[in-house]
Design a protein around this motif. Structure first.
Motif, PDB file in Angstrom:
ATOM      1  N   GLY A   1      66.237  -1.001   0.267  1.00 40.92           N
ATOM      2  CA  GLY A   1      65.950  -0.004   1.288  1.00 40.92           C
ATOM      3  C   GLY A   1      67.183   0.510   2.002  1.00 40.92           C
ATOM      4  O   GLY A   1      67.126   1.487   2.716  1.00 40.92           O
ATOM      5  N   GLY A   2      68.332  -0.129   1.782  1.00 41.51           N
ATOM      6  CA  GLY A   2      69.572   0.297   2.416  1.00 41.51           C
ATOM      7  C   GLY A   2      70.280   1.416   1.682  1.00 41.51           C
ATOM      8  O   GLY A   2      71.324   1.891   2.115  1.00 41.51           O
ATOM      9  N   ILE A   3      69.716   1.855   0.555  1.00 39.07           N
ATOM     10  CA  ILE A   3      70.329   2.944  -0.212  1.00 39.07           C
ATOM     11  C   ILE A   3      69.661   4.255   0.168  1.00 39.07           C
ATOM     12  O   ILE A   3      68.440   4.367   0.169  1.00 39.07           O
ATOM     13  CB  ILE A   3      70.192   2.698  -1.724  1.00 39.07           C
ATOM     14  CG1 ILE A   3      70.970   1.454  -2.140  1.00 39.07           C
ATOM     15  CG2 ILE A   3      70.686   3.914  -2.506  1.00 39.07           C
ATOM     16  CD1 ILE A   3      70.849   1.101  -3.599  1.00 39.07           C
ATOM     17  N   GLU A   4      70.470   5.233   0.484  1.00 37.96           N
ATOM     18  CA  GLU A   4      69.974   6.581   0.781  1.00 37.96           C
ATOM     19  C   GLU A   4      70.306   7.461  -0.425  1.00 37.96           C
ATOM     20  O   GLU A   4      71.464   7.754  -0.689  1.00 37.96           O
ATOM     21  CB  GLU A   4      70.664   7.118   2.036  1.00 37.96           C
ATOM     22  CG  GLU A   4      70.244   8.500   2.411  1.00 37.96           C
ATOM     23  CD  GLU A   4      71.049   9.058   3.582  1.00 37.96           C
ATOM     24  OE1 GLU A   4      70.922  10.268   3.820  1.00 37.96           O
ATOM     25  OE2 GLU A   4      71.808   8.304   4.220  1.00 37.96           O
ATOM     26  N   TRP A   5      69.271   7.819  -1.183  1.00 39.18           N
ATOM     27  CA  TRP A   5      69.448   8.653  -2.370  1.00 39.18           C
ATOM     28  C   TRP A   5      69.648  10.090  -1.926  1.00 39.18           C
ATOM     29  O   TRP A   5      68.811  10.643  -1.230  1.00 39.18           O
ATOM     30  CB  TRP A   5      68.253   8.502  -3.305  1.00 39.18           C
ATOM     31  CG  TRP A   5      68.178   7.113  -3.839  1.00 39.18           C
ATOM     32  CD1 TRP A   5      67.406   6.087  -3.381  1.00 39.18           C
ATOM     33  CD2 TRP A   5      68.968   6.565  -4.896  1.00 39.18           C
ATOM     34  NE1 TRP A   5      67.652   4.946  -4.106  1.00 39.18           N
ATOM     35  CE2 TRP A   5      68.610   5.207  -5.042  1.00 39.18           C
ATOM     36  CE3 TRP A   5      69.945   7.078  -5.753  1.00 39.18           C
ATOM     37  CZ2 TRP A   5      69.188   4.370  -6.002  1.00 39.18           C
ATOM     38  CZ3 TRP A   5      70.523   6.252  -6.703  1.00 39.18           C
ATOM     39  CH2 TRP A   5      70.141   4.919  -6.824  1.00 39.18           C
ATOM     40  N   ARG A   6      70.763  10.695  -2.321  1.00 36.65           N
ATOM     41  CA  ARG A   6      71.172  11.997  -1.790  1.00 36.65           C
ATOM     42  C   ARG A   6      70.951  13.173  -2.732  1.00 36.65           C
ATOM     43  O   ARG A   6      70.590  14.257  -2.299  1.00 36.65           O
ATOM     44  CB  ARG A   6      72.653  11.952  -1.408  1.00 36.65           C
ATOM     45  CG  ARG A   6      73.060  10.817  -0.487  1.00 36.65           C
ATOM     46  CD  ARG A   6      72.553  11.021   0.893  1.00 36.65           C
ATOM     47  NE  ARG A   6      73.101  12.215   1.456  1.00 36.65           N
ATOM     48  CZ  ARG A   6      73.861  12.286   2.527  1.00 36.65           C
ATOM     49  NH1 ARG A   6      74.156  11.193   3.184  1.00 36.65           N
ATOM     50  NH2 ARG A   6      74.305  13.429   2.970  1.00 36.65           N
ATOM     51  N   ARG A   7      71.256  12.988  -4.034  1.00 34.55           N
ATOM     52  CA  ARG A   7      71.199  14.139  -4.949  1.00 34.55           C
ATOM     53  C   ARG A   7      71.003  13.651  -6.380  1.00 34.55           C
ATOM     54  O   ARG A   7      71.503  12.595  -6.750  1.00 34.55           O
ATOM     55  CB  ARG A   7      72.501  14.939  -4.854  1.00 34.55           C
ATOM     56  CG  ARG A   7      72.436  16.264  -5.588  1.00 34.55           C
ATOM     57  CD  ARG A   7      73.684  17.078  -5.396  1.00 34.55           C
ATOM     58  NE  ARG A   7      74.651  16.718  -6.430  1.00 34.55           N
ATOM     59  CZ  ARG A   7      75.964  16.802  -6.278  1.00 34.55           C
ATOM     60  NH1 ARG A   7      76.483  17.202  -5.144  1.00 34.55           N
ATOM     61  NH2 ARG A   7      76.766  16.484  -7.260  1.00 34.55           N
ATOM     62  N   LEU A   8      70.297  14.457  -7.143  1.00 32.36           N
ATOM     63  CA  LEU A   8      70.083  14.176  -8.557  1.00 32.36           C
ATOM     64  C   LEU A   8      70.634  15.338  -9.363  1.00 32.36           C
ATOM     65  O   LEU A   8      70.271  16.489  -9.126  1.00 32.36           O
ATOM     66  CB  LEU A   8      68.584  14.014  -8.852  1.00 32.36           C
ATOM     67  CG  LEU A   8      68.217  13.815 -10.316  1.00 32.36           C
ATOM     68  CD1 LEU A   8      68.733  12.467 -10.818  1.00 32.36           C
ATOM     69  CD2 LEU A   8      66.712  13.916 -10.499  1.00 32.36           C
ATOM     70  N   ASP A   9      71.520  15.021 -10.312  1.00 36.53           N
ATOM     71  CA  ASP A   9      72.038  16.024 -11.241  1.00 36.53           C
ATOM     72  C   ASP A   9      71.598  15.634 -12.642  1.00 36.53           C
ATOM     73  O   ASP A   9      72.006  14.580 -13.155  1.00 36.53           O
ATOM     74  CB  ASP A   9      73.570  16.087 -11.198  1.00 36.53           C
ATOM     75  CG  ASP A   9      74.103  16.586  -9.867  1.00 36.53           C
ATOM     76  OD1 ASP A   9      73.408  17.376  -9.199  1.00 36.53           O
ATOM     77  OD2 ASP A   9      75.225  16.196  -9.495  1.00 36.53           O
TER      78      ASP A   9
END
Length: 135
Positions: free
Chosen positions: A73-81
């Motif tokens: 839960g400490g990971i903030e997913w920002r962008r998918l390429d």
């Protein structure tokens, strides 16, 4: 995994497709059915970003699905390429989606580069497994 409130249907989708959430990932998160392997990949990224472990588990092939899923839960997913898509269309039974996902954890930026394999069973695309690409 602590769920995060879903975005408004008119907000940009977390999968960074450029489309709005209501017509991009929300229908796949609601039904578990994606027309292509890439759409399933995008919905799974969104599920990680929103903390939707139920969607991740139901779209994971039963032969490789973990019994319990507790992503960090400490990971903030920002962008998918999405870098490459091989097969995985509406008339295929298997597909590969290569992607780079950008995230932030404890203030440090990171990337996950993976080549994911998908199978279609009936109308449902399922994530089978992935190979991490050297970064």
């Amino acid at each position: 995994m602590q769920p995060i409130a879903s975005p408004d249907g008119d907000s940009r989708c977390p999968c960074t497709s450029g489309d709005v959430f209501g017509s991009c990932c929300r229908p796949v998160l609601t039904t578990g059915i994606a027309p292509t392997a890439q759409r399933l990949m995008r919905s799974r990224f969104t599920a990680f970003a929103l903390g939707d472990a139920a969607h991740l588990l139901r779209t994971w092939h039963p032969t490789t699905r973990p019994a319990v899923l507790d992503p960090d839960g400490g990971i903030e997913w920002r962008r998918l390429d999405v870098l490459d898509v091989r097969r995985g269309g509406p008339f295929d039974v298997e597909g590969i989606v290569e992607f780079v996902a950008l995230y932030r954890q404890d203030g440090v930026r990171g990337t996950l580069h993976e080549r994911s394999r998908f199978l279609r069973e009936g109308r449902a695309w399922l994530y089978v497994d992935g190979v991490i690409v050297n970064q």
